[in-house]
Design an enzyme around this catalytic site. Structure first.
Site, PDB file in Angstrom:
ATOM      1  N   LYS A  93       0.833  -1.205   0.000  1.00 55.08           N
ATOM      2  CA  LYS A  93       0.000   0.000   0.000  1.00 55.08           C
ATOM      3  C   LYS A  93       0.871   1.259   0.000  1.00 55.08           C
ATOM      4  O   LYS A  93       0.593   2.227  -0.716  1.00 55.08           O
ATOM      5  CB  LYS A  93      -0.931  -0.010   1.231  1.00 55.08           C
ATOM      6  CG  LYS A  93      -2.056  -1.036   1.081  1.00 55.08           C
ATOM      7  CD  LYS A  93      -2.803  -1.303   2.379  1.00 55.08           C
ATOM      8  CE  LYS A  93      -3.758  -2.483   2.175  1.00 55.08           C
ATOM      9  NZ  LYS A  93      -4.381  -2.967   3.404  1.00 55.08           N
ATOM     10  N   GLN A 140      -4.760  -1.828   9.598  1.00 54.69           N
ATOM     11  CA  GLN A 140      -4.530  -3.108   8.938  1.00 54.69           C
ATOM     12  C   GLN A 140      -5.089  -4.239   9.808  1.00 54.69           C
ATOM     13  O   GLN A 140      -4.743  -4.353  10.981  1.00 54.69           O
ATOM     14  CB  GLN A 140      -3.014  -3.297   8.694  1.00 54.69           C
ATOM     15  CG  GLN A 140      -2.671  -4.542   7.928  1.00 54.69           C
ATOM     16  CD  GLN A 140      -3.222  -4.534   6.495  1.00 54.69           C
ATOM     17  OE1 GLN A 140      -3.129  -3.536   5.779  1.00 54.69           O
ATOM     18  NE2 GLN A 140      -3.825  -5.644   6.072  1.00 54.69           N
ATOM     19  N   ASP A 184     -11.149   2.650   4.039  1.00 55.65           N
ATOM     20  CA  ASP A 184     -11.399   1.214   3.843  1.00 55.65           C
ATOM     21  C   ASP A 184     -12.900   0.934   3.772  1.00 55.65           C
ATOM     22  O   ASP A 184     -13.318  -0.138   3.348  1.00 55.65           O
ATOM     23  CB  ASP A 184     -10.804   0.409   5.016  1.00 55.65           C
ATOM     24  CG  ASP A 184      -9.612  -0.437   4.590  1.00 55.65           C
ATOM     25  OD1 ASP A 184      -9.411  -0.599   3.368  1.00 55.65           O
ATOM     26  OD2 ASP A 184      -8.905  -0.931   5.479  1.00 55.65           O
TER      27      ASP A 184
END
Ligand code: NAP
Length: 298
Positions: free
Chosen positions: A50, A94, A117
Site C-alpha cells: 500500500k 490493517q 477502507d
C-alpha cells in the site's frame, strides 16, 4: 470458448494515471495513515504494497507501527489524533488486530470522512442506501473492473460465494444497487452448484482453492475470483479452477493480477476523493473530522 481475461493489473495502471493528475491538481498531497499492530508477516507485506502504491501516485503515506500488546485505549487515542490531523485524509487499520483488541470499537473510532477502507458502521450502512462516503475497496474494485469492461450489471443474475463483512456482503449490496438480482452463498449453503450454475456474473470470495470448477459455471458467465490462497508448493491461486472455467466463461479474472491490484487502487482513489472533499470544504471537513460525525448523505 476461451474467456477474455479481466486484467486488473492493466486497469489499475490506467486508473493510476488519472489519479496522478488528480493529486497534482490538489493544493497539497493527500495523506494516508496506515496503522499496523504487531508483527504479522502477511500484514507487513500488505502494508508495504500500500505504501508503494501511494508513492506511485503522489499520496503521502505514514505507517504507524504499534506493538502487539497495545491496549484498545492507546490504539483509539492514536486514531483520534489522526482524525484531528488535517494533513491526513485517510486512515486505515490493517486487519487482523490482536485478539484482545475489539475490532469494531477501533473501526468506529475512525472519522467517517477518513474511513477509506469503508469499514465504519456508517459506511457499511450507507451501502443499503447506496450513499456510502467510501465504498469498501475490494467490492468496489470488482465493480470497477466489471464497468471498465462494459459488462452489463442491471438485470443480471449475480451469485456471490462468500458472505464476509469485508467482501461478500458489501459486494452483494453494491451489485443490488446496480439492479442485479443477487444470491449470496456461504459455507452452510446446501448444493452450491445449484446456485452458481444460474449466475450470469459469479463472484467468488471464499478462500477455498478449486471451490468452483467448470461444471458449476454457466456457459458464457462472467467469473470474478476474489480468493487468494497460498498452496503448499508456494503457488498463489484463487478459489476458481482457472484452466477449466476459462474454457467456459466469457470473462474471468486471473489470480494474481485480477482483483488484487484493483483493491489497492480503490484505496488510492478513496484517499484522493477524501482529499478533494477536504479541499472543497476545508472548514466543514475539519469540524466533522474533529467530531467524528458523518457528512450529510449526498
Ligand atoms: P472470510 O472472512 O474467511 O469469509 C469467507 C466466506 O466464504 C464466508 O462467508 C464463508 O462462509 C464462505 N465460505 C467458506 N467456505 C465455503 C464453501 N466451501 N462454500 C461456500 N462458501 C464458503 O474471507 P474474506 O476476507 O471474505 O476473503 C475471502 C477470500 O478473498 C480469501 O481468499 C481472501 O484472501 C481473499 N481476499 C482477496 C482480496 C483481494 O484484494 N483480492 C481482498 C480481500 C480478501 P461462512 O460465512 O458460512 O463461514
Amino acid at each position: 470458448m476461451a474467456a477474455k481475461i479481466l486484467d486488473g493489473k492493466a486497469v489499475a495502471r490506467e486508473l493510476r494515471v488519472g489519479y496522478r493528475e488528480r493529486v497534482r491538481a490538489l493544493p497539497a498531497p493527500p495523506g494516508l495513515a496506515v496503522v499496523l499492530v504487531g508483527e504479522d508477516p502477511a500484514s507487513k507485506v500488505y502494508v508495504r504494497n500500500k505504501v508503494k502504491a501511494c508513492a506511485e501516485v503522489g499520496i503521502r503515506s505514514t505507517v504507524i507501527e504499534l506493538p502487539a500488546g497495545v491496549t484498545e485505549r492507546e490504539l483509539i487515542e492514536r486514531i483520534v489524533a489522526l482524525n484531528e490531523d488535517s494533513a491526513i485524509h485517510g486512515i486505515l487499520v490493517q486487519l487482523p488486530l490482536p485478539a484482545h483488541v475489539p475490532v469494531r470499537n477501533v473501526l468506529e473510532a475512525i472519522s467517517v470522512e477518513k474511513d477509506v477502507d469503508g469499514f465504519h458502521l456508517y459506511n457499511v450502512g450507507g451501502l443499503v442506501f447506496g450513499d456510502t462516503v467510501f465504498p469498501p475497496c475490494t467490492p468496489y474494485g470488482v465493480q470497477c473492473l466489471l464497468e471498465h469492461a462494459g459488462i452489463e450489471i442491471e438485470g443480471q443474475n449475480v451469485v456471490v460465494v462468500g458472505a464476509s463483512n469485508i467482501v461478500g456482503k458489501p459486494m452483494a449490496l453494491m451489485l443490488m444497487q446496480k439492479d442485479a438480482t443477487v444470491s449470496i452463498c456461504h459455507a452452510k449453503t446446501r448444493d452450491l452448484a445449484q446456485f452458481t450454475i444460474l449466475a450470469d456474473i459469479l463472484v467468488v470470495a471464499a478462500g477455498q482453492p478449486n471451490l468452483i470448477v467448470a461444471p458449476m459455471v454457466k456457459t458464457g458467465a462472467v467469473v470474478i475470483d476474489v480468493g487468494i490462497n497460498r498452496l503448499p508448493d508456494g503457488r498463489l491461486v484463487g478459489d476458481v479452477d482457472f484452466e477449466g472455467v476459462s474454457r467456459k466463461a466469457s470473462y474471468i479474472t486471473p489470480v494474481p493480477g485480477g482483483v488484487g491490484p484493483m483493491t489497492v487502487t480503490m484505496l488510492l482513489g478513496n484517499t484522493i476523493a477524501s482529499a478533494e472533499r477536504a479541499a472543497a470544504q476545508p472548514v466543514a471537513s475539519a469540524e466533522r473530522a474533529m467530531s467524528g460525525r458523518a457528512p450529510a448523505p449526498a
